[in-house]
Scaffold this motif. Structure first.
Motif, PDB file in Angstrom:
ATOM      1  N   GLY A 178      74.488 -55.269 -47.040  1.00  0.00           N
ATOM      2  CA  GLY A 178      74.979 -55.474 -48.402  1.00  0.00           C
ATOM      3  C   GLY A 178      75.054 -56.944 -48.762  1.00  0.00           C
ATOM      4  O   GLY A 178      74.654 -57.348 -49.863  1.00  0.00           O
ATOM      5  N   ASP A 179      75.562 -57.759 -47.829  1.00  0.00           N
ATOM      6  CA  ASP A 179      75.633 -59.197 -48.084  1.00  0.00           C
ATOM      7  C   ASP A 179      74.242 -59.801 -48.186  1.00  0.00           C
ATOM      8  O   ASP A 179      74.013 -60.729 -48.970  1.00  0.00           O
ATOM      9  CB  ASP A 179      76.431 -59.895 -46.984  1.00  0.00           C
ATOM     10  N   LEU A 180      73.292 -59.293 -47.424  1.00  0.00           N
ATOM     11  CA  LEU A 180      71.917 -59.778 -47.533  1.00  0.00           C
ATOM     12  C   LEU A 180      71.346 -59.487 -48.919  1.00  0.00           C
ATOM     13  O   LEU A 180      70.629 -60.316 -49.492  1.00  0.00           O
ATOM     14  CB  LEU A 180      71.035 -59.121 -46.469  1.00  0.00           C
ATOM     15  N   LEU A 181      71.665 -58.330 -49.469  1.00  0.00           N
ATOM     16  CA  LEU A 181      71.167 -57.982 -50.804  1.00  0.00           C
ATOM     17  C   LEU A 181      71.770 -58.897 -51.865  1.00  0.00           C
ATOM     18  O   LEU A 181      71.057 -59.357 -52.772  1.00  0.00           O
ATOM     19  CB  LEU A 181      71.477 -56.517 -51.112  1.00  0.00           C
ATOM     20  N   TYR A 182      73.069 -59.163 -51.774  1.00  0.00           N
ATOM     21  CA  TYR A 182      73.680 -60.108 -52.704  1.00  0.00           C
ATOM     22  C   TYR A 182      73.060 -61.496 -52.537  1.00  0.00           C
ATOM     23  O   TYR A 182      72.794 -62.195 -53.524  1.00  0.00           O
ATOM     24  CB  TYR A 182      75.195 -60.186 -52.484  1.00  0.00           C
ATOM     25  N   GLY A 183      72.803 -61.886 -51.287  1.00  0.00           N
ATOM     26  CA  GLY A 183      72.202 -63.190 -51.037  1.00  0.00           C
ATOM     27  C   GLY A 183      70.784 -63.292 -51.553  1.00  0.00           C
ATOM     28  O   GLY A 183      70.338 -64.368 -51.968  1.00  0.00           O
ATOM     29  N   ALA A 184      70.071 -62.179 -51.547  1.00  0.00           N
ATOM     30  CA  ALA A 184      68.699 -62.172 -52.051  1.00  0.00           C
ATOM     31  C   ALA A 184      68.657 -62.235 -53.574  1.00  0.00           C
ATOM     32  O   ALA A 184      67.835 -62.947 -54.152  1.00  0.00           O
ATOM     33  CB  ALA A 184      67.966 -60.926 -51.566  1.00  0.00           C
ATOM     34  N   LEU A 185      69.550 -61.505 -54.244  1.00  0.00           N
ATOM     35  CA  LEU A 185      69.471 -61.370 -55.695  1.00  0.00           C
ATOM     36  C   LEU A 185      70.237 -62.437 -56.475  1.00  0.00           C
ATOM     37  O   LEU A 185      69.810 -62.834 -57.559  1.00  0.00           O
ATOM     38  CB  LEU A 185      69.957 -59.986 -56.118  1.00  0.00           C
ATOM     39  N   LEU A 186      71.375 -62.907 -55.970  1.00  0.00           N
ATOM     40  CA  LEU A 186      72.153 -63.879 -56.747  1.00  0.00           C
ATOM     41  C   LEU A 186      71.618 -65.307 -56.596  1.00  0.00           C
ATOM     42  O   LEU A 186      71.234 -65.932 -57.583  1.00  0.00           O
ATOM     43  CB  LEU A 186      73.640 -63.793 -56.391  1.00  0.00           C
ATOM     44  N   PRO A 187      71.578 -65.892 -55.385  1.00  0.00           N
ATOM     45  CA  PRO A 187      71.052 -67.255 -55.239  1.00  0.00           C
ATOM     46  C   PRO A 187      69.599 -67.307 -54.784  1.00  0.00           C
ATOM     47  O   PRO A 187      69.114 -68.367 -54.398  1.00  0.00           O
ATOM     48  CB  PRO A 187      71.978 -67.847 -54.173  1.00  0.00           C
TER      49      PRO A 187
END
Length: 224
Positions: A46-55
């Motif tokens: 989940g954190d990887l997905l946020y890291g991919a899409l936000l920054p």
């Protein structure tokens, strides 16, 4: 495409993976944008997905591909298969990060098809429209850290306060120019807007985001 395909392949976004150190050196050499993780950090999907899409964290995209498949090449093959299923007739992926490759290309129309499909996934929608996300602690960040939407940051820095922009994913290479896939809400309706090849760089005014704000304004005038 990297994010939505990973979401469909991963059963539990709370599961974790350890980031291989070998992928970082190449990404650093290419000048890729990073979320802020370090080699050997243990990170949830989940954190990887946020890291991919936000920054636009390239290390997160690489990690997701390695979790889902044995190699980036195998994951890219599935990306292209997915593109064909979605009717993206003028798209070809060569990597999972969006870094320049002469054989890595798409069109505004194809990107609109992709984003329309992706936003049907509730988890994707929530991440895509988030302003920030707090990462769980890792070895390199024992107290955790926060990532922010690049689009939202640029809006704040440039005094763009258009409430009709619900979310967006920016992209930039010197070859592609400033790009943005955004979700707009005007008059109770939602719209997908693809801005590609906008002039400027990270150091200039964000013409891609200004485009989205102007489209919101024009839609409001039509509605009134």
């Amino acid at each position: 495409m990297t994010a939505v395909l990973a979401m469909e392949k991963l059963d539990n976004l709370d599961d974790t993976t350890v980031l291989d150190g070998d992928m970082f050196q190449e990404l650093y050499a290419q000048g890729a944008s990073m979320a802020g993780f370090a080699p050997q950090d243990q990170v949830s999907y989940g954190d990887l997905l946020y890291g991919a899409l936000l920054p636009s964290g390239a290390e997160c995209c690489e990690a997701l591909a390695r979790v889902c498949n044995d190699s980036e090449e195998a994951f890219v093959k599935e990306m292209n298969q997915k593109a064909k299923k979605l009717g993206m007739k003028h798209t070809n992926f060569k990597n999972v990060t969006g870094l320049h490759d002469k054989d890595h290309y798409t069109t505004a129309e194809d990107l609109s098809l992709l984003l329309k499909y992706a936003l049907k996934n509730q988890e994707f929608y929530e991440i895509f429209t988030a302003k920030s996300h707090s990462m769980a602690p890792t070895a390199s960040h024992p107290e955790g850290f926060t990532v922010y939407s690049t689009m939202r940051q640029e809006m704040e820095q440039n005094g763009i306060s258009e409430p009709g922009i619900l979310g967006g994913k920016t992209g930039y290479t010197s070859e592609a120019g400033l790009c943005l896939g955004s979700l707009l809400s005007v008059g109770g309706k939602e719209y997908i807007l693809i801005t590609a090849g906008a002039p400027g760089t990270h150091e200039t005014e964000p013409s891609h985001i200004l485009d989205a704000a102007e489209v919101c304004r024009q839609l409001s005038l039509i509605g009134s």
